[in-house]
Each structure stands twice: as C-alpha cells, then as structure tokens.
Design an enzyme around this catalytic site. Structure first.
Site, short mmCIF file in Angstrom:
data_model
loop_
_atom_site.label_atom_id
_atom_site.label_comp_id
_atom_site.label_asym_id
_atom_site.label_seq_id
_atom_site.Cartn_x
_atom_site.Cartn_y
_atom_site.Cartn_z
CG HIS A 69 -2.40 1.90 -1.21
ND1 HIS A 69 -3.70 1.77 -0.81
CD2 HIS A 69 -2.18 3.24 -1.28
CE1 HIS A 69 -4.24 2.96 -0.63
NE2 HIS A 69 -3.34 3.86 -0.91
CG ASP A 85 -9.51 0.41 1.49
OD1 ASP A 85 -9.36 0.20 2.71
OD2 ASP A 85 -10.54 0.10 0.86
#
Length: 629
Positions: free
Chosen positions: A602, A606
């Site tokens: 992450h 995104d």
C-alpha cells in the site's frame, strides 16, 4: 543431484585478478599511492572482494602476495616529550575496521628512509606493506609483531627525527598503553569466541604453509549452510577448477570450486554437517603433499552435529545434578521411552521446571545408565511410569519430525517479515477466460504452438505493468519513497521438494508468448533439479502465483519483498450469466471466469494505481489481441 556451479576465489595469490582502491576512513589519514606501483598490475577488482565479515578463508600462511601502499602521518609535540610522530593503524580498504601486524621490518632504533617498509599489515583483503613517507628513526613499537584485531586508528608506533630523542620516548604515548591493552583483551576474547563457535583448534605456528578454507557466503541472505557432500577426500590432489564440496545454501545446492592446485590436507566440517556458520573453517589445503600429515596431526577438531549437541550438554548437566524425578515430560521423550521400553523414573531431567526432554532420554540410552521395567507390555504400565497428572498416552502423541531445508527456513522468515512489515492491499476481480482459451486453441491448430494458460497470464500481466508503470515499482525504505523499475521482470512461483522457488522471466513485456512458454519450462525444470543460477532467481519486479491446476477458486498471496506486488490466480469456472445477443435481447449464456487477486504494497499502490492495474489486466483478458501489440 544436479547442481548449480558457482565459482569463488579460494586464494588471493594472483594479483592480476584483483583490483582495489585503498581509501582512508579517517580524516587524520591521507593516502599517497605511487603510480609506478599501481601501474604494474597491482589493482584489485571490487567484484572479487568480499566483506570483512564473510571471508572465504582464514588466511594464507607462508608465501603471500603483498600490496605496497604509502600513508601520510600526523605529527605533534608536547612539553614532556620531544617532537615525534605517532603512526596509527590505517584503514586500507572501505570495509576494514581492524588489522593484524604480521611482521615488523624495522626494529626500535633503526634508521628510516623515505619508502622504507616499516611493517606488514594483514587486512580483510590482503597483506599490505606499510611504508614511511619521511625520514627518521623508529623510536617505539606500541603494537608488537603478531598482534591481531588492532582497531583502525589505534597507535602502533612512534618515530622521531633525531636519534638522540629515542630514549626520551616513554613506553606509552597519549594513552596508547591502555588502548593496546584493550585491543589485546578484545583480540583474546575474539579468538576465544571464534574457537568456541567453530570447535576447531588450529595452532598456525606449528603448521607448514597452508590455507584455511571457511564457509563462504554464497548468497546475500546466507548466514549458514550445510555440507551436502565432500567430492574430495583428505590427501586428494586438487587441480584448478576441481569441485571440493557441495554446499546447500538457503537458495540451492552449489558446487564449491578451487582456483589453485594443492592437496586437501584436513576436512574440518565433515559431510552432513548442518547449520555451519558463514566464516567457520571447513577445510585446510597445502601446496606440498609432504605437509599433509603434519596438518592432520597438528589440527584437532571437535565437530558435532546439531542433533548431538543437546544430548551431550544434557549428559554433562545430568552428572552435576543427578536428578531422579521430573514434573512433566515432552512428547518426543515419551515416544522414545515407549519405543525402548525404558523406566522414565530412572532418567535425569534437565529441562525447564523439571521437564524430561528428548535429549535426556538419548543421553541415558547412550550412556547405558537406564533401567528397563520388568513388565512393559501393556499400555497402562507404560503410562504409570509417567509423572502424575499426565493423561496423554503414546497413541495420542504419535508424530514424525521432518527436518526443514535451508530454503524453507528462509521462506518462513521472509513471509513472516513481509506480513509484519508490509501493508498489504488486496484487490480482486473476475476475468473472462473464453477469449484466452480460444486464442490458445488457434495457436495449436494453425501454428502447432502449444502454450499454457499460465504463459498467456504472464504476458497479460507484463503488458499491464508496462501500461501502468507506477505498478512496476518497489518501496525504498532508506529513502522513504517509491522507485520505478526500468524493466518488467516477472517472478514465477514454482513448487520444489526443498521449497518454493521464484525463477524470473526478464523483460517479459518484450517477449512473445511462445518464447515465454519455452523459458518458463526451462526455468521450472532447473528449479526442481536445483540448477538455478543466482541471476535466474534473484531480482524480479512482480510475482505471479498460479493455483489454477488445483480446486482453488480464490486466494490471497503474500508479497515477496522487496517487490511491491503479487498476483494470485485461481482456477477457471463456468458460470451462467445474462449476455446480450446480436438482436439486443439478453439471454442466459455460459462463460468461463477466472478470479485474480492482487496483493500490493500500500506504500506503492494506492487505490488509483491498484485500480488502474486491475483494469488494464482485465482489458488484456477481454481482448487477447492487445497482447500482440
């Protein structure tokens, strides 16, 4: 077993093979390299140099190559002693933190001319001659000949300009006595720890010229290895390129080759030794066959396998404590007691809180100091000898210990680190597989090219990464930013007997599906046979794990660091869903769908980047012709 071959320099006797730049790590030192010496071929290649903590051998004793360098010195004076110069241990390589004083070429009181060699210093790279840049007299030697592990920057000698000032130099200058004592204590402690860790007693002063081979670091993650097989016996002649032994690392089984002739005088780590630490001595070689017997008789080894250590330690503890009772018993100990029909009450325990361990039982069996009950046929009698409150029977705890390979140990560690340190983002979608299956049939029928579904998946993923370059990246923790990769290199998960390997299809976006298919087959065969070379499984920018050959509809894979993404591919399933016909009327139709799940870092992916990648991947499956562009 077929093995990968990886050559490593066993000795450093050929200066033409080596190149190094000597850099000062301290502002107090300045190096002046003479061009006439550096132009004669005494240059070193940093690609052949190893970190100081992972040497291939302990040292070359006897004749060795010397590299001469010149070093600047720092002068000062005080009111108590005459003007003098304190020579310090120089940093002769970027990785050097300490060195050994092999030999002093000058004695106290000797005249020193410019260019005279003061002493020979053994570094982590080679043996170097330390030359003087100024005239003077050697007034005091602070670190005697043979001193080991002398820290960089520690004073080693004092020089003066006037011969009459020699007697005015005290025994210690600027606290060098304390520093020398500290260095000596640290060296002694280091030698004791090294001897205890390797369990090998080597007195080099009693040996002829020889080379001590140490366990090499054959991969960036390797900190220990197993001696799978010795291909040479003690006393055998060694030619250039001969394989000395086979070493099982955390990646594969590699052949350890010799680059110089000699004789294998002594094997310090026998065949089958496990978890041998990097840097631990494993063998000794000599140049002359007449020196073999001298090495054998002078070197004593105390090599024990990993399984034997607990038993011996327990046996020693048992002699001291003489425990005859215990509060609990381990499952492995209970099984041994049942198999051998032993009386558990006669075995001394050494585990925490009085626990009887497997090693206790093995030590008792080996020593023969264990009693056998008169009646051992029934299960209740066996359980009656166990401690009170123990309700488990032998049948309840029957199991088998399976030793882990080095590969599986590393996989377990890395997967745990990945889940703990990498924020996983999961994105899942279903792709229509019918265009892919139809394209696969056409290739077989028209061009007689047989490719698998996985081959086309690799191509589809590679094109998606090329179209979304933000997804073809990794996280640089040191800089705290995302780094984009220049090439699309796909790692393919391949299951082997020793564990999961990930061979790499490099530049997959630029290769045809047929060439990807041939390369994947070749890499998979190498992985299962243990023939993969380091460049064939180290690296990669993205991974694919395909379980479509099993009844697995959907799963989430764990990211393989330092990569930032891995795609989990499930099996194809036929489902019925509404489809619009040519007449514009919706009708039920059977379509083949396959689930793909993206596990992404992450910090790199995104929602926008992850969504764009999944969308591009789905478009590649819907219109298979995009893969041909």
């Amino acid at each position: 077993m077929a093995l990968s071959r990886l050559r490593h320099p066993v000795i450093w006797r050929a200066p033409s093979l080596i190149r190094a730049r000597f850099l000062s790590l301290s502002p107090a030192h300045s190096f002046l390299n003479r061009s006439k010496r550096l132009d004669t071929g005494l240059e070193f290649s940093e690609t052949l140099l190893r970190p100081a903590s992972f040497p291939l051998f302990n040292g070359i004793y006897g004749d060795s190559s010397k590299i001469k360098v010149k070093m600047g010195i720092r002068s000062f004076s005080s009111s108590e002693i005459p003007e003098h110069t304190v020579l310090q241990m120089p940093a002769l390589s970027p990785t050097m933190s300490q060195g050994n004083i092999v030999k002093w070429m000058k004695k106290e009181g000797d005249k020193i001319e410019v260019g005279d060699v003061l002493c020979e210093i053994e570094t982590d790279k080679a043996t170097v001659e330390f030359e003087s840049l100024e005239e003077g007299f050697l007034a005091k030697i602070l670190v005697p000949e043979g001193s080991k592990d002398v820290s960089v920057g520690q004073p080693i000698a004092v020089t003066v300009e006037d011969q009459d000032d020699i007697g005015s130099i005290p025994a210690t200058v600027s606290g060098t006595g304390a520093a020398d004592k500290t260095s000596t204590d640290l060296a002694a402690k280091h030698e004791d720890n090294t001897q205890e860790a390797s369990s090998v007693n080597i007195n080099t002063s009693d040996l002829p010229p020889h080379i001590v081979l140490e366990m090499p670091a054959l991969s960036p993650t390797m900190n220990q290895g197993n001696i799978a097989k010795w291909t040479k016996k003690e006393g055998d002649k060694i030619e250039v390129g001969d394989v000395i032994c086979e070493i099982e690392t955390d990646k594969a089984t590699l052949e350890f080759e010799c680059l110089e002739e000699g004789f294998l005088a002594k094997i310090l780590a026998p065949e089958g030794s496990r978890d041998v630490a990097v840097g631990q001595p494993i063998a000794i070689t000599v140049e002359d066959s007449n020196d073999i017997e001298a090495v054998r008789t002078s070197v004593s080894t105390d090599v024990r396998t990993k399984d034997e250590k607990p038993a011996q330690q327990v046996e020693k503890k048992g002699v001291k404590t003489h425990k005859t009772s215990f509060n609990r018993i381990s499952p492995a100990a209970r099984m041994l007691i049942s198999e051998h029909g032993l009386d558990a009450s006669s075995i001394a325990s050494s585990g925490p809180r009085g626990t009887l361990l497997k090693g206790d039982v093995l030590a008792a069996i080996k020593s023969g100091k264990v009693s056998v009950p008169k009646e051992k046929t029934s299960s209740p009698q066996t359980s009656s000898s166990l401690p009170a409150g123990s309700k488990s029977t032998v049948q309840d705890v029957a199991y088998e210990d399976l030793p882990n390979s080095q590969i599986r140990k590393v996989i377990a560690t890395r997967l745990l680190e990945s889940k703990q340190s990498t924020p996983h983002l999961y994105l899942s979608t279903d792709v229509i597989l019918d265009p892919l299956l139809l394209f696969r049939k056409e290739l077989k029928a028209k061009y007689d090219v047989k490719v698998s579904v996985n081959d086309i998946v690799i191509k589809a993923v590679a094109i998606a990464l090329r179209n979304v370059p933000e997804a073809n990246a990794y996280w640089d923790a040191s800089k705290g930013e995302t780094v984009l990769c220049d090439s699309v290199d796909i790692s393919i998960a391949v299951a082997t007997e020793k564990g999961l390997m990930t061979p790499i299809v490099r530049n997959a976006d630029q290769k045809s599906i047929s060439s990807i298919s041939l390369e994947v087959k070749e890499l998979a065969e190498k992985a299962r046979a243990g023939k993969l070379k380091p460049n064939e499984f180290q690296g990669g920018t993205f991974s694919i794990s395909n379980l479509g050959m099993y009844p697995v509809d959907k799963f989430c894979a764990i990211i393989n660091p330092p990569q930032a993404g891995i795609l989990a591919v499930g099996r194809g399933n036929q489902v019925v869903e509404p489809a619009t016909g040519d007449d514009g009327i919706e009708k039920p139709a059977v379509v083949t769908k396959m689930n793909v799940t993206l596990s992404a870092d992450h910090r790199v992916f995104d929602g926008k980047v992850g969504g764009a990648f999944v969308a591009a991947l789905r478009s590649n499956f819907n219109d298979i012709r995009r893969l041909l562009l």
